[in-house]
Design an enzyme around this catalytic site. Structure first.
Site, PDB file in Angstrom:
ATOM      1  N   GLU A  17      48.031  43.877  32.605  1.00 35.13           N
ATOM      2  CA  GLU A  17      47.019  43.200  31.792  1.00 35.13           C
ATOM      3  C   GLU A  17      46.819  43.882  30.434  1.00 35.13           C
ATOM      4  O   GLU A  17      45.795  43.670  29.780  1.00 35.13           O
ATOM      5  CB  GLU A  17      45.692  43.154  32.556  1.00 35.13           C
ATOM      6  N   SER A 144      43.568  38.900  36.372  1.00 35.08           N
ATOM      7  CA  SER A 144      43.996  37.836  35.452  1.00 35.08           C
ATOM      8  C   SER A 144      44.884  36.801  36.128  1.00 35.08           C
ATOM      9  O   SER A 144      45.732  36.181  35.490  1.00 35.08           O
ATOM     10  CB  SER A 144      44.715  38.422  34.234  1.00 35.08           C
ATOM     11  N   TYR A 210      44.759  31.988  29.605  1.00 36.87           N
ATOM     12  CA  TYR A 210      44.944  32.608  28.292  1.00 36.87           C
ATOM     13  C   TYR A 210      45.838  31.851  27.312  1.00 36.87           C
ATOM     14  O   TYR A 210      45.841  32.161  26.129  1.00 36.87           O
ATOM     15  CB  TYR A 210      45.521  34.020  28.468  1.00 36.87           C
ATOM     16  N   ARG A 249      31.813  40.272  37.075  1.00 36.88           N
ATOM     17  CA  ARG A 249      31.912  38.829  37.220  1.00 36.88           C
ATOM     18  C   ARG A 249      32.423  38.512  38.611  1.00 36.88           C
ATOM     19  O   ARG A 249      33.397  39.108  39.064  1.00 36.88           O
ATOM     20  CB  ARG A 249      32.871  38.247  36.166  1.00 36.88           C
ATOM     21  N   ASP A 251      33.709  35.571  41.355  1.00 38.30           N
ATOM     22  CA  ASP A 251      34.317  34.242  41.403  1.00 38.30           C
ATOM     23  C   ASP A 251      34.149  33.618  42.785  1.00 38.30           C
ATOM     24  O   ASP A 251      34.351  34.282  43.807  1.00 38.30           O
ATOM     25  CB  ASP A 251      35.811  34.334  41.066  1.00 38.30           C
ATOM     26  N   GLU A 263      36.613  36.941  44.618  1.00 40.09           N
ATOM     27  CA  GLU A 263      36.807  38.325  44.178  1.00 40.09           C
ATOM     28  C   GLU A 263      35.730  38.715  43.180  1.00 40.09           C
ATOM     29  O   GLU A 263      35.010  37.870  42.655  1.00 40.09           O
ATOM     30  CB  GLU A 263      38.194  38.520  43.549  1.00 40.09           C
ATOM     31  N   ASN A 265      35.170  41.143  39.627  1.00 35.51           N
ATOM     32  CA  ASN A 265      35.828  41.841  38.518  1.00 35.51           C
ATOM     33  C   ASN A 265      34.833  42.802  37.886  1.00 35.51           C
ATOM     34  O   ASN A 265      33.777  42.378  37.408  1.00 35.51           O
ATOM     35  CB  ASN A 265      36.292  40.829  37.464  1.00 35.51           C
ATOM     36  N   GLY A 269      36.769  40.240  31.171  1.00 33.27           N
ATOM     37  CA  GLY A 269      37.364  40.068  29.850  1.00 33.27           C
ATOM     38  C   GLY A 269      36.317  39.893  28.761  1.00 33.27           C
ATOM     39  O   GLY A 269      35.234  39.364  28.993  1.00 33.27           O
TER      40      GLY A 269
END
Length: 301
Positions: A17, A144, A210, A249, A251, A263, A265, A269
């Protein structure tokens, strides 16, 4: 006084990443400039040079924007601890747990948070244990959506496991739940606005995160009150149970009123595509103030 702080802004690194980390780091760098804060940029791609420069600089705070392996998994957090530097984000143990998708799913399950059924395999032969399709295949410790595939049969499953095992020794085969993808940002223990991710074609993989520009992000999507309460409650539960700090964050897939944990994070980002800045903006926190809040959260801890 924040204006007296010496900040080491760390981004880049060696993970898959790296390019996303550089984008996030550049965005934070511009914010620090606008805020008139003192900082220097550090890239740990050369480990020895990185450590030597960091020790010479003697930062009051490390602003960590390293995504993925070595940056989000507790490794570099351990270095900061040894050197005695305060840093943004979650501590060593929480970072390591959150990066391990299997372990974080097990913690969710123990805590009473629904998560899709799954198994862990280390070779193609072990795929014989799985007979439910479609299924999601993902490396256990990548971010990602790198290496993630949705498969519809045995042949696709074996190929996807083979691909994912090149990135990680452990590969997760997970039940595919066809629902709404919702993410909840948390900032210093406070849930932000939910965001629904709607993909025009395929699923929310690296391309749609992205590159494609075809993904729609619905901030504050329609949710019945009970759904919203569950999403916020589950997010805070997993954040606190793992021991996270600062920004994170979480999900979920939402189906029939039930959020299924996917998951967490611990270094979300910070690019123009990123979800945490969008969620913060929805509650009145612009990008510069988000950076400030992340700094304050690290200092208060």
């Amino acid at each position: 006084m924040l204006s007296d702080l010496k900040i080491a802004l760390v981004y880049g690194g060696k993970s898959s990443e790296r390019e996303i980390s550089i984008k996030s780091g550049n965005a934070v760098k511009e914010a620090l400039k606008r805020l008139n804060l003192k900082f220097e940029v550090f890239d740990p791609v050369d480990s020895i040079d990185f450590v030597n420069r960091l020790i010479e600089y003697k930062p009051d705070l490390v602003f960590n924007v390293l995504h993925g392996k070595y940056g989000e998994d507790g490794s570099i957090q351990g270095l900061f601890e040894i050197l005695g530097y305060r840093y943004t984000g979650s501590p060593v143990k929480a970072s390591a747990i959150a990066m391990d998708k299997v372990l974080s799913k097990e913690i969710a399950q123990i805590t009473g948070i629904p998560t899709p059924d799954w198994i862990v395999v280390e070779n193609i032969k072990e795929t014989e244990k799985w007979n439910v399709f479609p299924a999601v295949v993902k490396p256990n410790e990548e971010g990602s959506s790198i290496g993630v595939e949705i498969v519809n049969g045995r042949e696709e499953l074996c190929k996807a496991v083979e691909n994912a095992s090149k990135l990680n020794r452990q590969v997760i085969i997970e039940e595919f739940i066809n629902g709404r993808e919702i993410t909840i940002g948390i900032l210093n223990g406070r849930p932000l606005e939910p965001i629904e991710i709607v993909v025009e074609d395929g699923f929310y993989d690296f391309e749609n995160k992205y590159i494609s520009g075809k993904t729609e992000y619905i901030v504050s999507p329609y949710l019945v009150q009970e759904e919203r309460e569950k999403l916020e409650s589950y997010s805070l539960k997993i954040y606190n149970k793992i021991g996270c700090k600062g920004a994170a964050r979480i999900d979920f897939i939402l189906k029939d009123g039930t959020p299924y944990f996917l998951e967490i994070n611990t270094i979300p980002g910070m690019t123009d595509h990123s979800l945490l800045p969008k969620a913060a903006k929805a509650v009145g926190i612009d990008f510069d103030n988000l950076v400030l809040e992340i700094i304050r959260g690290a200092l208060d801890g």
